[in-house]
Design a protein around this motif. Structure first.
Motif, PDB file in Angstrom:
ATOM      1  N   GLY A 249      55.465  35.934   4.464  1.00  0.00           N
ATOM      2  CA  GLY A 249      56.207  36.226   3.234  1.00  0.00           C
ATOM      3  C   GLY A 249      56.501  35.013   2.379  1.00  0.00           C
ATOM      4  N   TYR A 250      55.911  33.839   2.709  1.00  0.00           N
ATOM      5  CA  TYR A 250      56.302  32.643   1.973  1.00  0.00           C
ATOM      6  C   TYR A 250      55.938  32.779   0.492  1.00  0.00           C
ATOM      7  N   GLY A 251      56.931  32.605  -0.375  1.00  0.00           N
ATOM      8  CA  GLY A 251      56.693  32.722  -1.816  1.00  0.00           C
ATOM      9  C   GLY A 251      57.175  34.041  -2.403  1.00  0.00           C
TER      10      GLY A 251
ATOM     11  N   SER B 129      52.540  31.898  -4.837  1.00  0.00           N
ATOM     12  CA  SER B 129      51.569  32.039  -3.752  1.00  0.00           C
ATOM     13  C   SER B 129      51.284  30.641  -3.202  1.00  0.00           C
ATOM     14  N   LEU B 130      50.746  30.589  -2.004  1.00  0.00           N
ATOM     15  CA  LEU B 130      50.453  29.279  -1.411  1.00  0.00           C
ATOM     16  C   LEU B 130      49.445  28.500  -2.270  1.00  0.00           C
TER      17      LEU B 130
ATOM     18  N   ALA C  46      48.433  23.943  -5.938  1.00  0.00           N
ATOM     19  CA  ALA C  46      48.073  23.401  -7.249  1.00  0.00           C
ATOM     20  C   ALA C  46      49.260  22.659  -7.857  1.00  0.00           C
ATOM     21  N   GLY C  47      50.447  23.234  -7.693  1.00  0.00           N
ATOM     22  CA  GLY C  47      51.652  22.633  -8.267  1.00  0.00           C
ATOM     23  C   GLY C  47      51.990  21.279  -7.669  1.00  0.00           C
ATOM     24  N   HIS C  48      51.542  21.029  -6.470  1.00  0.00           N
ATOM     25  CA  HIS C  48      51.856  19.770  -5.803  1.00  0.00           C
ATOM     26  C   HIS C  48      50.825  18.688  -6.081  1.00  0.00           C
TER      27      HIS C  48
ATOM     28  N   ALA D 278      52.956  22.351   0.475  1.00  0.00           N
ATOM     29  CA  ALA D 278      54.248  23.041   0.359  1.00  0.00           C
ATOM     30  C   ALA D 278      55.048  23.020   1.666  1.00  0.00           C
ATOM     31  N   ASP D 279      54.474  22.468   2.729  1.00  0.00           N
ATOM     32  CA  ASP D 279      55.247  22.325   3.972  1.00  0.00           C
ATOM     33  C   ASP D 279      56.492  21.506   3.666  1.00  0.00           C
TER      34      ASP D 279
END
Ligand SMILES: [Zn+2]
Length: 472
Positions: free
Chosen positions: A161-163, A169-170, A175-177, A190-191
């Motif tokens: 369910g992460y996000g 989404s993962l 991409a954001g990181h 995202a960890d």
């Protein structure tokens, strides 16, 4: 029953407590290395309003709010001397523990000034390191976390369910990181950190199975919410900026450790804007309650201002808006004083109808702007007796929290019933140069104990020998 907007489902849903008649609620609390500002206080007010509406409608509430008194800065930041807890300590010549104690006390004082009813428990992060270590251990056992060089990371790819809460989404997160400095110890960008190894210069550090270190920020809310409210509870509140990553990570931690949902309803309050910007220490546009009082306002005028906007909308703060809120609050207090003793029971159908309207508004996802409109509607509704009006407004103030019984101006500044209408009529008579009518109304006011005189700025009135103000 109260209905609230659930960030998880993006719908307004009835609150159905797991234990009938009693709601368990967790509210993210303050970080105690500086005074909270009124933008922070607006989010704490959200928990208070939920609590007041529930209690007023006959539901018991157990509320827990954490006190973040552990510095969470990474060692890189820490080594540069930028840990906020340490900076505050250096600034003030106090130890980190003394800084925390000082601002925790200030926080409680601010809440009291805003009539925020205290939570049942205020657990401090520094006193729950053991619970956090246990929880991290469980996450490692269940394959949700990995250890790397004394650090423990949460592996977001292991949690389905992460996000979900923040609608990320993962892939989007990866991409954001992209533009960030890469931490090569992380398997997915995202960890997030659960436990951080302490560098040699770190002052506040704790023993753990992974070596000396300190917890990541998110883990405290998982550990302490479950320690005090159990493995399932009803409501979780916080400011909208906590949705991601703080609450997303909290869900991954709590549900990852237990294998089932923990929180039913996630409620988020929006920002306070000042000069078009989010009020934040970093933007330098900060108002504290102390400043607000120094500038001649009552803290509860700010509370009134908050009630004029839905909690899920941004609230534009300005000194003018605050002054207007103060006037409105004083006027309601004056009405209450003018109405006299409250009726023992509200029986007239018209009065009961107003009560229904108020109830409908506050139960409808805390529609306080509508509730405030109902309040003003009641003040002008002539068929309802003053005693019943006093009974209704007194009862509603248990939800509004405006301390209206104390909000009236001093007795000699309060106009007797009917006087303000006569003053308005006299003003109008003078404007159309109807001097006979103006004199007649002056006599009528005299019979009510109000003396009126005419100055170059218009009418001034007072009770007894002092003439001191113009109406309005
Ligand atoms: Zn939290």
């Amino acid at each position: 029953m109260l209905r609230l907007h659930n960030t998880l489902t993006r719908t307004v849903e009835p609150v159905r407590p797991l234990q009938p008649g009693a709601v368990a609620m967790y509210s993210c609390g303050p970080t105690v290395y500086r005074p909270v500002h009124i933008g922070n206080l607006r989010s704490f007010l959200l928990g208070d309003l939920i609590r007041r509406v529930l209690v007023w409608s006959g539901v018991a509430v157990r509320q827990v709010m954490n006190i973040t008194d552990v510095g969470h800065m990474t060692d890189e930041v820490y080594d540069r001397g930028e840990d906020k807890m340490l900076l505050a300590a250096a600034d003030e010549g106090l130890s980190p523990a003394e800084v925390a104690a000082k601002y925790e006390a200030a926080f409680h004082r601010d809440c009291a000034r805003l009539e925020i009813i205290p939570a049942e428990v205020y657990p401090r992060a520094s006193e729950h390191i053991g619970e956090m270590i246990d929880l991290i251990g469980r996450l490692i056992e269940r394959g949700h976390a990995y250890v790397d060089d004394g650090n423990v990371y949460y592996d977001v790819t292991t949690f389905d369910g992460y996000g979900q809460l923040s609608r990320n989404s993962l892939d989007q997160l990866r991409a954001g990181h992209r533009l960030e400095a890469v931490d090569h110890h992380k398997r997915h960008p995202a960890d997030f950190i659960l436990w951080k190894a302490a560098g040699p210069r770190r002052v506040v550090r704790y023993e753990s199975p992974w070596g000396e270190g300190y917890p990541g920020w998110h883990i405290e809310c998982s550990a302490m919410s479950m320690a005090y409210l159990g493995e399932r509870f009803d409501i979780h509140t916080g400011g909208v900026d906590l949705t991601f990553p703080h609450h997303e990570d909290e869900i991954a931690q709590s549900e990852g450790a237990l294998g089932h949902a923990v929180v039913t309803t996630w409620v988020h309050g929006d920002h306070l804007l000042f000069s078009g910007q989010k009020m934040a220490k970093s933007s330098g546009n900060v108002w504290t309650l102390d400043r607000l009082e120094e500038e001649g306002h009552h803290p509860l005028d700010f509370r009134y201002l908050c009630l004029t906007s839905r909690y899920r909308r941004q609230l534009r703060f300005s000194p003018d808006a605050l002054a207007a809120a103060g006037k409105a609050r004083a006027k309601l207090g004056a009405h209450l004083a003018e109405w006299g003793e409250p009726a023992a029971a509200v029986e007239a159908p018209a009065a009961k109808e107003w009560d229904e309207r108020f109830r409908d508004a506050v139960l409808d996802d805390l529609d306080f702007p509508r509730a405030i409109t109902v309040v003003w509607g009641l003040t002008g509704d002539d068929p309802v007796s003053p005693a019943e009006k006093a009974a209704l407004l007194g009862d509603w103030d248990r939800v509004l929290g405006l301390d209206l019984a104390a909000a009236a101006p001093p007795a000699d500044e309060v106009l007797p019933t009917g006087a303000s209408e006569l003053l308005d009529a006299r003003q109008a008579a003078r404007e159309r140069k109807d001097w006979a009518e103006s004199d007649r109304l002056r006599d009528a006011l005299h019979h009510l104990g109000v003396e009126v005189t005419d100055t170059k700025d218009g009418q001034a009135w007072g009770r007894g020998p002092t003439l001191w103000r113009s109406p309005g």
